[in-house]
Write a protein that holds these residues in place. Structure first.
Motif, PDB file in Angstrom:
ATOM      1  N   ARG A  12       0.827  -1.213   0.000  1.00  0.00           N
ATOM      2  CA  ARG A  12       0.000   0.000   0.000  1.00  0.00           C
ATOM      3  C   ARG A  12       0.858   1.260   0.000  1.00  0.00           C
ATOM      4  O   ARG A  12       0.547   2.235  -0.682  1.00  0.00           O
ATOM      5  N   ALA A  13       1.947   1.249   0.755  1.00  0.00           N
ATOM      6  CA  ALA A  13       2.844   2.413   0.793  1.00  0.00           C
ATOM      7  C   ALA A  13       3.475   2.646  -0.575  1.00  0.00           C
ATOM      8  O   ALA A  13       3.624   3.793  -1.010  1.00  0.00           O
ATOM      9  N   PHE A  14       3.852   1.578  -1.254  1.00  0.00           N
ATOM     10  CA  PHE A  14       4.423   1.690  -2.599  1.00  0.00           C
ATOM     11  C   PHE A  14       3.407   2.299  -3.561  1.00  0.00           C
ATOM     12  O   PHE A  14       3.706   3.249  -4.281  1.00  0.00           O
ATOM     13  N   VAL A  15       2.192   1.795  -3.548  1.00  0.00           N
ATOM     14  CA  VAL A  15       1.141   2.329  -4.428  1.00  0.00           C
ATOM     15  C   VAL A  15       0.808   3.766  -4.047  1.00  0.00           C
ATOM     16  O   VAL A  15       0.539   4.599  -4.912  1.00  0.00           O
ATOM     17  N   GLY A  16       0.864   4.072  -2.759  1.00  0.00           N
ATOM     18  CA  GLY A  16       0.547   5.415  -2.284  1.00  0.00           C
ATOM     19  C   GLY A  16       1.594   6.460  -2.606  1.00  0.00           C
ATOM     20  O   GLY A  16       1.295   7.661  -2.601  1.00  0.00           O
ATOM     21  N   ASP A  17       2.806   6.029  -2.881  1.00  0.00           N
ATOM     22  CA  ASP A  17       3.860   6.962  -3.268  1.00  0.00           C
ATOM     23  C   ASP A  17       3.747   7.177  -4.772  1.00  0.00           C
ATOM     24  O   ASP A  17       4.348   6.466  -5.576  1.00  0.00           O
ATOM     25  N   GLU A  18       2.933   8.129  -5.148  1.00  0.00           N
ATOM     26  CA  GLU A  18       2.548   8.346  -6.548  1.00  0.00           C
ATOM     27  C   GLU A  18       3.758   8.458  -7.484  1.00  0.00           C
ATOM     28  O   GLU A  18       3.776   7.872  -8.559  1.00  0.00           O
ATOM     29  N   GLU A  19       4.768   9.191  -7.063  1.00  0.00           N
ATOM     30  CA  GLU A  19       5.937   9.398  -7.917  1.00  0.00           C
ATOM     31  C   GLU A  19       6.678   8.081  -8.177  1.00  0.00           C
ATOM     32  O   GLU A  19       6.978   7.736  -9.321  1.00  0.00           O
ATOM     33  N   VAL A  20       6.960   7.344  -7.110  1.00  0.00           N
ATOM     34  CA  VAL A  20       7.690   6.083  -7.244  1.00  0.00           C
ATOM     35  C   VAL A  20       6.846   5.053  -7.986  1.00  0.00           C
ATOM     36  O   VAL A  20       7.327   4.360  -8.884  1.00  0.00           O
ATOM     37  N   PHE A  21       5.573   4.954  -7.606  1.00  0.00           N
ATOM     38  CA  PHE A  21       4.680   3.986  -8.252  1.00  0.00           C
ATOM     39  C   PHE A  21       4.575   4.264  -9.752  1.00  0.00           C
ATOM     40  O   PHE A  21       4.759   3.359 -10.570  1.00  0.00           O
ATOM     41  N   ASN A  22       4.284   5.512 -10.115  1.00  0.00           N
ATOM     42  CA  ASN A  22       4.131   5.842 -11.539  1.00  0.00           C
ATOM     43  C   ASN A  22       5.417   5.591 -12.313  1.00  0.00           C
ATOM     44  O   ASN A  22       5.378   5.053 -13.431  1.00  0.00           O
ATOM     45  N   ARG A  23       6.552   5.958 -11.741  1.00  0.00           N
ATOM     46  CA  ARG A  23       7.814   5.726 -12.426  1.00  0.00           C
ATOM     47  C   ARG A  23       8.040   4.231 -12.655  1.00  0.00           C
ATOM     48  O   ARG A  23       8.407   3.795 -13.743  1.00  0.00           O
ATOM     49  N   SER A  24       7.782   3.427 -11.631  1.00  0.00           N
ATOM     50  CA  SER A  24       7.985   1.983 -11.733  1.00  0.00           C
ATOM     51  C   SER A  24       7.052   1.356 -12.756  1.00  0.00           C
ATOM     52  O   SER A  24       7.473   0.553 -13.594  1.00  0.00           O
ATOM     53  N   VAL A  25       5.787   1.725 -12.704  1.00  0.00           N
ATOM     54  CA  VAL A  25       4.803   1.161 -13.631  1.00  0.00           C
ATOM     55  C   VAL A  25       5.073   1.660 -15.046  1.00  0.00           C
ATOM     56  O   VAL A  25       4.965   0.888 -16.009  1.00  0.00           O
ATOM     57  N   MET A  98      -2.767  -1.783 -12.764  1.00  0.00           N
ATOM     58  CA  MET A  98      -1.680  -2.237 -11.897  1.00  0.00           C
ATOM     59  C   MET A  98      -1.918  -1.769 -10.455  1.00  0.00           C
ATOM     60  O   MET A  98      -1.637  -2.510  -9.514  1.00  0.00           O
ATOM     61  N   ARG A  99      -2.445  -0.576 -10.286  1.00  0.00           N
ATOM     62  CA  ARG A  99      -2.788  -0.082  -8.947  1.00  0.00           C
ATOM     63  C   ARG A  99      -3.835  -0.998  -8.326  1.00  0.00           C
ATOM     64  O   ARG A  99      -3.713  -1.430  -7.175  1.00  0.00           O
ATOM     65  N   ARG A 100      -4.864  -1.330  -9.107  1.00  0.00           N
ATOM     66  CA  ARG A 100      -5.940  -2.194  -8.608  1.00  0.00           C
ATOM     67  C   ARG A 100      -5.399  -3.579  -8.234  1.00  0.00           C
ATOM     68  O   ARG A 100      -5.720  -4.123  -7.178  1.00  0.00           O
ATOM     69  N   ILE A 101      -4.539  -4.132  -9.075  1.00  0.00           N
ATOM     70  CA  ILE A 101      -3.967  -5.460  -8.814  1.00  0.00           C
ATOM     71  C   ILE A 101      -3.101  -5.434  -7.554  1.00  0.00           C
ATOM     72  O   ILE A 101      -3.215  -6.307  -6.686  1.00  0.00           O
ATOM     73  N   LEU A 102      -2.244  -4.431  -7.444  1.00  0.00           N
ATOM     74  CA  LEU A 102      -1.361  -4.365  -6.278  1.00  0.00           C
ATOM     75  C   LEU A 102      -2.142  -4.127  -4.990  1.00  0.00           C
ATOM     76  O   LEU A 102      -1.795  -4.686  -3.939  1.00  0.00           O
ATOM     77  N   LEU A 103      -3.195  -3.324  -5.042  1.00  0.00           N
ATOM     78  CA  LEU A 103      -4.007  -3.127  -3.839  1.00  0.00           C
ATOM     79  C   LEU A 103      -4.757  -4.401  -3.472  1.00  0.00           C
ATOM     80  O   LEU A 103      -4.955  -4.693  -2.277  1.00  0.00           O
ATOM     81  N   ALA A 104      -5.157  -5.186  -4.461  1.00  0.00           N
ATOM     82  CA  ALA A 104      -5.782  -6.483  -4.180  1.00  0.00           C
ATOM     83  C   ALA A 104      -4.761  -7.426  -3.534  1.00  0.00           C
ATOM     84  O   ALA A 104      -5.095  -8.167  -2.597  1.00  0.00           O
ATOM     85  N   ILE A 105      -3.532  -7.390  -4.014  1.00  0.00           N
ATOM     86  CA  ILE A 105      -2.469  -8.187  -3.387  1.00  0.00           C
ATOM     87  C   ILE A 105      -2.275  -7.731  -1.942  1.00  0.00           C
ATOM     88  O   ILE A 105      -2.155  -8.555  -1.029  1.00  0.00           O
ATOM     89  N   ALA A 106      -2.254  -6.414  -1.726  1.00  0.00           N
ATOM     90  CA  ALA A 106      -2.087  -5.872  -0.371  1.00  0.00           C
ATOM     91  C   ALA A 106      -3.213  -6.358   0.536  1.00  0.00           C
ATOM     92  O   ALA A 106      -2.961  -6.770   1.680  1.00  0.00           O
ATOM     93  N   ASP A 107      -4.444  -6.329   0.033  1.00  0.00           N
ATOM     94  CA  ASP A 107      -5.574  -6.810   0.831  1.00  0.00           C
ATOM     95  C   ASP A 107      -5.424  -8.293   1.154  1.00  0.00           C
ATOM     96  O   ASP A 107      -5.708  -8.731   2.263  1.00  0.00           O
TER      97      ASP A 107
END
Length: 146
Positions: A12-25, A98-107
């Motif tokens: 969740r922290a990774f997805v929440g860090d918009e800059e890092v998440f967007n760059r990675s994706v 990818m955000r949706r998938i990663l948040l589902a993994i987090a859940d």
């Protein structure tokens, strides 16, 4: 392969860090966009999905899956990414899914730390590994007082 300790809050922290998440994706998107046209075709996304071996193994034992079943699975996954039904997946659609998938993994992981084995990725595109690395860098910065 590497072993990491991971829980839902890390993802969740990774997805929440918009800059890092967007760059990675976005880096992953660019790697998948083989012809460089700025969108993913059905074939480009399928090529990436095939590396996951979604249907080809069952507890580490190779199994034969009928080609029609494989095609149906890949088409269904593509349809999840293609939000506007344009026949291609653009960068925003890819980020969104990818955000949706990663948040589902987090859940699914919940709040209890789990040891997980992640395959080594020469290109550095394993998003779960990047989530762990981000958390480790924040912890190191906090420990050093930065």
């Amino acid at each position: 392969m590497g072993v990491v300790i991971l829980d839902g809050s890390t993802v969740r922290a990774f997805v929440g860090d918009e800059e890092v998440f967007n760059r990675s994706v976005d880096e992953r998107f660019a790697a998948l966009d083989i012809n460089g046209d700025g969108v993913l075709s059905r074939a480009e996304l399928r090529r990436a999905l095939e590396t996951f071996r979604l249907l080809e193994t069952h507890f580490g034992v190779d199994v034969v899956t009928p080609p029609a079943e494989v095609a149906a699975l890949y088409n269904s996954i593509f349809d999840q990414f293609d939000l506007d039904r344009s026949g291609t997946v653009d960068r925003d659609e890819f980020r969104s899914e990818m955000r949706r998938i990663l948040l589902a993994i987090a859940d699914g992981l919940g709040d209890f730390p789990l040891q997980i084995v992640l395959e080594d990725d020469d290109q550095g595109s394993n998003l779960l590994q990047q989530a762990v690395d981000l958390e480790a860098s924040k912890a190191a910065a906090a420990a050093s007082g930065k």
